[in-house]
Structures are given as structure tokens and as C-alpha cells.
Scaffold this motif. Structure first.
Motif, mmCIF file in Angstrom:
data_model
loop_
_atom_site.group_PDB
_atom_site.id
_atom_site.type_symbol
_atom_site.label_atom_id
_atom_site.label_comp_id
_atom_site.label_asym_id
_atom_site.label_seq_id
_atom_site.Cartn_x
_atom_site.Cartn_y
_atom_site.Cartn_z
ATOM 1 N N THR A 38 0.842 -1.190 0.000
ATOM 2 C CA THR A 38 0.000 0.000 0.000
ATOM 3 C C THR A 38 0.876 1.238 0.000
ATOM 4 O O THR A 38 2.040 1.198 0.418
ATOM 5 N N SER A 39 0.327 2.333 -0.464
ATOM 6 C CA SER A 39 0.931 3.652 -0.323
ATOM 7 C C SER A 39 0.204 4.340 0.815
ATOM 8 O O SER A 39 -0.877 3.913 1.221
ATOM 9 N N ALA A 40 0.783 5.432 1.313
ATOM 10 C CA ALA A 40 0.163 6.107 2.450
ATOM 11 C C ALA A 40 0.211 7.621 2.284
ATOM 12 O O ALA A 40 1.100 8.164 1.622
ATOM 13 N N PHE A 41 -0.762 8.276 2.897
ATOM 14 C CA PHE A 41 -0.823 9.728 2.982
ATOM 15 C C PHE A 41 -1.142 10.074 4.424
ATOM 16 O O PHE A 41 -2.097 9.536 4.991
ATOM 17 N N THR A 42 -0.343 10.939 5.037
ATOM 18 C CA THR A 42 -0.540 11.316 6.435
ATOM 19 C C THR A 42 -0.927 12.783 6.516
ATOM 20 O O THR A 42 -0.340 13.625 5.830
ATOM 21 N N SER A 43 -1.931 13.069 7.342
ATOM 22 C CA SER A 43 -2.383 14.447 7.539
ATOM 23 C C SER A 43 -2.939 14.590 8.952
ATOM 24 O O SER A 43 -3.115 13.604 9.659
ATOM 25 N N THR A 44 -3.242 15.821 9.329
ATOM 26 C CA THR A 44 -3.856 16.089 10.630
ATOM 27 C C THR A 44 -5.353 16.262 10.425
ATOM 28 O O THR A 44 -5.783 17.079 9.608
ATOM 29 N N ALA A 45 -6.143 15.500 11.167
ATOM 30 C CA ALA A 45 -7.606 15.535 11.060
ATOM 31 C C ALA A 45 -8.167 16.702 11.872
ATOM 32 O O ALA A 45 -7.469 17.299 12.698
ATOM 33 N N ASP A 46 -9.457 16.992 11.674
ATOM 34 C CA ASP A 46 -10.136 18.029 12.450
ATOM 35 C C ASP A 46 -10.078 17.750 13.947
ATOM 36 O O ASP A 46 -10.122 18.675 14.755
ATOM 37 N N SER A 48 -4.993 6.142 13.276
ATOM 38 C CA SER A 48 -5.037 7.431 13.952
ATOM 39 C C SER A 48 -4.135 7.432 15.180
ATOM 40 O O SER A 48 -4.115 6.451 15.937
ATOM 41 N N SER A 49 -3.445 8.549 15.385
ATOM 42 C CA SER A 49 -2.631 8.683 16.597
ATOM 43 C C SER A 49 -3.520 8.664 17.841
ATOM 44 O O SER A 49 -3.053 8.355 18.931
ATOM 45 N N GLY A 50 -4.793 8.963 17.686
ATOM 46 C CA GLY A 50 -5.733 8.946 18.796
ATOM 47 C C GLY A 50 -6.247 7.560 19.143
ATOM 48 O O GLY A 50 -6.928 7.387 20.156
ATOM 49 N N ARG A 51 -5.951 6.573 18.316
ATOM 50 C CA ARG A 51 -6.405 5.200 18.545
ATOM 51 C C ARG A 51 -5.262 4.223 18.262
ATOM 52 O O ARG A 51 -5.334 3.417 17.333
ATOM 53 N N GLY A 72 -7.559 16.796 15.476
ATOM 54 C CA GLY A 72 -6.202 17.059 15.933
ATOM 55 C C GLY A 72 -5.317 15.829 15.868
ATOM 56 O O GLY A 72 -4.105 15.913 16.043
ATOM 57 N N ASN A 73 -5.904 14.670 15.614
ATOM 58 C CA ASN A 73 -5.134 13.439 15.507
ATOM 59 C C ASN A 73 -4.412 13.376 14.170
ATOM 60 O O ASN A 73 -4.897 13.886 13.163
ATOM 61 N N GLU A 74 -3.259 12.721 14.178
ATOM 62 C CA GLU A 74 -2.549 12.466 12.926
ATOM 63 C C GLU A 74 -3.115 11.191 12.325
ATOM 64 O O GLU A 74 -3.206 10.164 13.005
ATOM 65 N N LEU A 75 -3.523 11.264 11.052
ATOM 66 C CA LEU A 75 -4.100 10.108 10.356
ATOM 67 C C LEU A 75 -3.197 9.660 9.226
ATOM 68 O O LEU A 75 -2.764 10.478 8.408
ATOM 69 N N ARG A 76 -2.942 8.362 9.193
ATOM 70 C CA ARG A 76 -2.203 7.762 8.076
ATOM 71 C C ARG A 76 -3.205 6.929 7.302
ATOM 72 O O ARG A 76 -3.710 5.921 7.792
ATOM 73 N N ARG A 77 -3.519 7.379 6.099
ATOM 74 C CA ARG A 77 -4.469 6.664 5.237
ATOM 75 C C ARG A 77 -3.672 5.811 4.260
ATOM 76 O O ARG A 77 -2.747 6.301 3.616
ATOM 77 N N ARG A 78 -4.081 4.542 4.143
ATOM 78 C CA ARG A 78 -3.378 3.628 3.233
ATOM 79 C C ARG A 78 -4.298 3.246 2.086
ATOM 80 O O ARG A 78 -5.482 2.999 2.275
#
Length: 142
Positions: free
Chosen positions: A56-64, A85-88, A66-72
Motif C-alpha cells: 500500500t501507499s500512504a498519505f498522512t495528515s492532521t484531522a479536524d 489514527s494517533s488517537g487510537r 487534531g489526531n494524525e491520520l495515516r491513510r493507506r
């Protein structure tokens, strides 16, 4: 033990899950709306239950939230498959539409419902959270 299989549109990425989901819901955050042009139906699984073949490839961003999300996603066809999610920590979100049988898991809640467009069809029989809900099992949704 529960077992679910799925994959991307082109078949390069396949996965299996050997656990029941911790939670299942439809997310109406703006990021999910941009991914799907609608809300996204998801289930949260322990990360250790997910087994992936293919890359998979990934894209990381900050969600509303405030958690950092890595989408694959699949690097060939672009199908969005998973999010972490950094929150989970220790949990992975799986897009229900990527399951071989997407009806095998039914969402139980709408989250980020306050961000849903006016035309959105939110099932009133499901629990509702206007923003980011607490981690699964910590509090109830209204």
C-alpha cells in the motif's frame, strides 16, 4: 472466531481480518467526504487482526480532531483501504466497501454528523456523535 476478507478495486492488495470489529460507523468528517464524496462506512479493528498481501501507499495528515491520520491505499487503482489514527493506537479503520461482503458488518453510529451536508441521509436509528466520539467502549453516543 470472525473472519473477513477484502481488497482493492484492481486486486493487487488483499487483506483478511481475524477478529470482530470494535466499532462500526459512518463518518461524515470533511476528510471522509473528500475521500468518498459522501460519508464513509468504516469498522475499527485491532491492528494485529489485519493481515495484508500486496503493498500500500500512504498519505498522512492532521484531522479536524487534531489526531494524525495515516491513510493507506492501493498505489495502482487508488482504492482507499485503511486508516490509522494517533488517537487510537493499536486500532485500524477498514473501509466497509472494500470487504468482499460489505454487508457483513453494519454501521451502528454516525460520527462527525454536524459536518454532514444538508442532503445527507443519516439513519436516525443509529447512534449519533456531532464530532469525534470517545474511543470505543468509553462512553455512549447520543
Amino acid at each position: 472466531m470472525a473472519s473477513y476478507q477484502g481488497g482493492c478495486l484492481c486486486g493487487q492488495v488483499r487483506f483478511s481480518l481475524n477478529a470482530e470489529p470494535v466499532a462500526s460507523r459512518v463518518c461524515w468528517c470533511r476528510d471522509c467526504q473528500k475521500l468518498a464524496a459522501n460519508g464513509t462506512a468504516n469498522a475499527i479493528f485491532p491492528t494485529e487482526a489485519l493481515h495484508i498481501t500486496g503493498s500500500t501507499s500512504a498519505f498522512t495528515s492532521t484531522a479536524d480532531s487534531g489526531n494524525e491520520l495515516r491513510r493507506r491505499f492501493c498505489p495502482t487503482c487508488g482504492s482507499h483501504l485503511f486508516a490509522d489514527s494517533s488517537g487510537r493506537p493499536g486500532m485500524t479503520v477498514v473501509r466497509l466497501g472494500t470487504l468482499d461482503d460489505p454487508s457483513a458488518i453494519q454501521p451502528t453510529a454516525n460520527i462527525w454528523a454536524a459536518s454532514a451536508p444538508a442532503w445527507a441521509c443519516l439513519d436516525t436509528a443509529l447512534a449519533r456523535s456531532d464530532k469525534q466520539p470517545p474511543p470505543p467502549g468509553q462512553a455512549t453516543l447520543r
